[in-house]
Design a protein around this motif. Structure first.
Motif, PDB file in Angstrom:
ATOM      1  N   UNK A 223       0.730  -1.049   0.017  1.00  0.00           N
ATOM      2  CA  UNK A 223      -0.063   0.061  -0.049  1.00  0.00           C
ATOM      3  C   UNK A 223       0.735   1.268  -0.137  1.00  0.00           C
ATOM      4  N   UNK A 224       0.249   2.451  -0.207  1.00  0.00           N
ATOM      5  CA  UNK A 224       0.977   3.741  -0.288  1.00  0.00           C
ATOM      6  C   UNK A 224       0.299   4.641   0.681  1.00  0.00           C
ATOM      7  N   UNK A 225       0.961   4.687   1.884  1.00  0.00           N
ATOM      8  CA  UNK A 225       0.590   5.177   3.192  1.00  0.00           C
ATOM      9  C   UNK A 225       1.119   6.640   3.351  1.00  0.00           C
ATOM     10  N   UNK A 226       0.227   7.585   3.822  1.00  0.00           N
ATOM     11  CA  UNK A 226       0.508   8.870   3.862  1.00  0.00           C
ATOM     12  C   UNK A 226       0.546   8.969   5.407  1.00  0.00           C
ATOM     13  N   UNK A 227       1.729   9.510   5.920  1.00  0.00           N
ATOM     14  CA  UNK A 227       1.855   9.478   7.600  1.00  0.00           C
ATOM     15  C   UNK A 227       1.362  10.955   7.780  1.00  0.00           C
ATOM     16  N   UNK A 228       0.174  10.952   8.367  1.00  0.00           N
ATOM     17  CA  UNK A 228      -0.514  12.185   9.018  1.00  0.00           C
ATOM     18  C   UNK A 228      -0.803  12.033  10.299  1.00  0.00           C
ATOM     19  N   UNK A 229      -1.197  10.855  11.017  1.00  0.00           N
ATOM     20  CA  UNK A 229      -1.164  10.681  12.541  1.00  0.00           C
ATOM     21  C   UNK A 229       0.005  11.090  13.078  1.00  0.00           C
ATOM     22  N   UNK A 230       0.059  12.099  13.935  1.00  0.00           N
ATOM     23  CA  UNK A 230       1.513  12.374  14.644  1.00  0.00           C
ATOM     24  C   UNK A 230       1.983  11.137  15.446  1.00  0.00           C
ATOM     25  N   UNK A 231       3.199  11.010  15.135  1.00  0.00           N
ATOM     26  CA  UNK A 231       4.019   9.840  15.899  1.00  0.00           C
ATOM     27  C   UNK A 231       4.085  10.056  17.124  1.00  0.00           C
ATOM     28  N   UNK A 232       3.604  11.432  17.732  1.00  0.00           N
ATOM     29  CA  UNK A 232       3.623  11.290  19.269  1.00  0.00           C
ATOM     30  C   UNK A 232       2.413  11.165  19.849  1.00  0.00           C
ATOM     31  N   UNK A 233       1.451  10.711  18.858  1.00  0.00           N
ATOM     32  CA  UNK A 233       0.089  10.191  19.337  1.00  0.00           C
ATOM     33  C   UNK A 233       0.131   8.690  19.300  1.00  0.00           C
ATOM     34  N   UNK A 234       0.394   8.028  20.394  1.00  0.00           N
ATOM     35  CA  UNK A 234       0.160   6.385  20.604  1.00  0.00           C
ATOM     36  C   UNK A 234       1.144   6.086  19.531  1.00  0.00           C
ATOM     37  N   UNK A 235       2.185   6.717  19.153  1.00  0.00           N
ATOM     38  CA  UNK A 235       3.198   6.188  18.182  1.00  0.00           C
ATOM     39  C   UNK A 235       2.694   6.130  17.023  1.00  0.00           C
ATOM     40  N   UNK A 236       1.935   7.251  16.546  1.00  0.00           N
ATOM     41  CA  UNK A 236       1.178   7.318  15.238  1.00  0.00           C
ATOM     42  C   UNK A 236       0.071   6.129  15.026  1.00  0.00           C
TER      43      UNK A 236
END
Length: 538
Positions: A223-236
């Motif tokens: 898949x092509x995943x766009x990293x939007x969830x901040x990784x400081x929130x539950x490790x993304x």
């Protein structure tokens, strides 16, 4: 049990402690020359990413980072932040991802409470970290992360992240995980208290969370995943540990504007991303010349606050398939999902969106989720009316709160983790939150402690009493509204109160409105917040 079965024991051939670090090794072996990371003009394959991560882990060990040490990272969603999710635990250490939106005072508290031994800091946040270290009153070594594509400044001017990668041994095997209960990450959540609590994740939970996410989301190969969830929130939401399972291409967008996200979707044919409802609303409400231009389905997870049904309806019309998921910091992120039922297909679009806004049923990696009566512990009926508290059990529930046995004991009772969220159940076990038992305001996916904001308001010389409750907001879902009772003979304006808070709190925590009036109280002097909420909705 028969003795013949009891004689069969675990050995190195049939038992290996579970850790998501194994997913990186597999991705590098199965997808060595495929793109793993895309960030602007930067590209790296899975083989290259693995080499960088192992080199960084080796350099961390050379700096004295060892088993159980806490390494803090303050950085947006860029490739270096992803690398830290593997390099830090490969060095045997515990990853502490810091919310970049917090104020210096809270960050100082976290660094001290977490026993941080090293901080890796994106140079854009160097002024914030300097202020936090000054408040902490002791030095912690800092490594600068310089993002050339963002044009950032020099940071602290000492050790450099890329220099650590260059100096490390890419063949470093990493510190073996001997115990899958070993801590892998430490995340902080405000809850209802003014000071945040440290939530401890272990390797086993992170491994199962990643696998369960891949299964529950029906992730395809590559898949092509766009990293939007901040990784400081539950490790993304643990997505950094899930994506290597399927050999994903990860697209990083430092600035999550609608323009940047739509550009990435079109240019890289993004198929999956996770985001708070505020991001979905941003995408749905973007100008016509910004959105659209893609002819493939984009799958999105959304969590952090119940998404407005109208937003879900708009997103579907634009070509996004949104799944509402629910969880807490204490559960590694999302642990329930709203799976569409076949009989919903014949419903009007508006009603389908209402159904999709439920918190749903448990993910495969969660052992059990229920809504129970707080007094008796008995499950509530599946009538969509009887309210109880959401409780959960499974391997993706935290180890506990760091250095807080009392809070851990209060959260774990009768074999359940008690969420503090009030909900009802519908036929089939579908859960829907009705209200929060805690006085936490969720604004754009960020948790705001009303107690913390009230503590600041009480420091204003004109304020006698203060109470903060959630006020509906079209953009952020909820924002803080302050009810203030002034001291006799004192005066203050709304602008003055808000400015006072802005000097002492992160911007998103500050009240967006202030009402001056006598506060309703019980006979013992306790402020009746339910009446304040009613006044806002009147």
């Amino acid at each position: 049990m028969r003795a013949d079965y009891e004689a069969l024991k675990p050995c190195r051939a049939n038992y290996v402690p579970l850790t998501p670090l194994s997913f990186l090794a597999r991705a590098a072996a199965v997808f060595p020359d495929d793109d793993a990371v895309i960030y602007g003009s930067y590209r790296a394959t899975w083989r290259q990413v693995q080499a960088r991560i192992h080199a960084l882990a080796d350099s961390l060990r050379a700096r004295g980072i060892g088993l159980g040490d806490t390494v803090s990272v303050i950085c947006p969603n860029i490739p270096q932040m992803f690398e830290c999710h593997y390099a830090v635990p490969l060095a045997g250490a515990v990853l502490h991802s810091i919310n970049t939106r917090l104020e210096a005072d809270t960050i100082a508290y976290m660094l001290g409470h977490a026993d941080s031994k090293l901080v890796l800091c994106d140079s854009a946040f160097a002024p914030l970290l300097r202020a936090a270290l000054a408040l902490l009153g002791r030095d912690i070594p800092v490594v600068d992360i310089i993002d050339d594509q963002a044009g950032q400044g020099p940071g602290f001017g000492g050790d450099d992240y890329e220099a650590l990668v260059a100096a490390g041994n890419a063949g470093f095997a990493g510190v073996p995980v001997e115990d899958e209960w070993q801590a892998i990450a430490l995340n902080y959540t405000s809850g209802t208290s003014g000071r945040p609590k440290g939530v401890v994740y272990h390797h086993r939970g992170a491994y199962l969370m990643a696998l369960g996410t891949a299964a529950g989301w029906s992730l395809p190969q590559r898949p092509t995943y766009m990293s939007i969830v901040p990784m400081f929130h539950c490790n993304g939401w643990n997505h950094p540990w899930a994506m290597p399972i399927m050999g994903a291409r990860m697209v990083f967008v430092r600035d999550t504007t609608a323009v940047k996200m739509y550009e990435a979707i079109r240019a890289h044919k993004v198929t999956h991303f996770g985001a708070a409802p505020i991001i979905l609303q941003m995408l749905a409400d973007a100008p016509k010349d910004v959105k659209g231009g893609f002819d493939h389905v984009v799958n999105a997870f959304t969590a952090g606050a119940p998404p407005p049904a109208a937003v879900l309806e708009k997103m579907r019309a634009l070509g996004f398939e949104v799944m509402h998921v629910y969880g807490l910091t204490e559960t590694y992120g999302h642990v329930t999902q709203c799976i569409a039922r076949e009989d919903w297909a014949d419903l009007p679009a508006e009603q389908q969106a209402e159904m999709a806004a439920r918190q749903g049923v448990g993910f495969p990696m969660l052992e059990a989720v229920d809504v129970v009566d707080r007094e008796t512990g008995a499950p509530v009926p599946e009538d969509g009316e009887t309210q109880g508290e959401i409780v959960m059990r499974g391997n993706v529930v935290m180890s506990g709160y760091y250095k807080d046995a009392a809070a851990t004991g209060a959260a774990f009772k009768d074999g359940w983790f008690w969420s503090g969220d009030a909900a009802v159940k519908f036929p089939g076990g579908q859960v829907k939150i009705r209200d929060r038992l805690k006085d936490v305001i969720i604004s754009g996916g960020e948790n705001i402690s009303s107690v913390e904001v009230e503590g600041v308001l009480f420091r204003h010389p004109a304020v006698a009493l203060a109470a903060v409750v959630a006020m509906e907001d079209a953009k952020w879902g909820e924002v803080p509204c302050a009810f203030v009772e002034l001291r006799e003979g004192a005066s203050a304006t709304e602008a003055e109160i808000i400015a006072f808070c802005r000097e002492r709190l992160a911007g998103f925590k500050c009240p967006k409105a202030v009402r001056f009036e006598e506060l309703p109280k019980t006979s013992t002097g306790k402020i009746q917040k339910f009446q304040l909420r009613a006044r806002l909705s009147a």
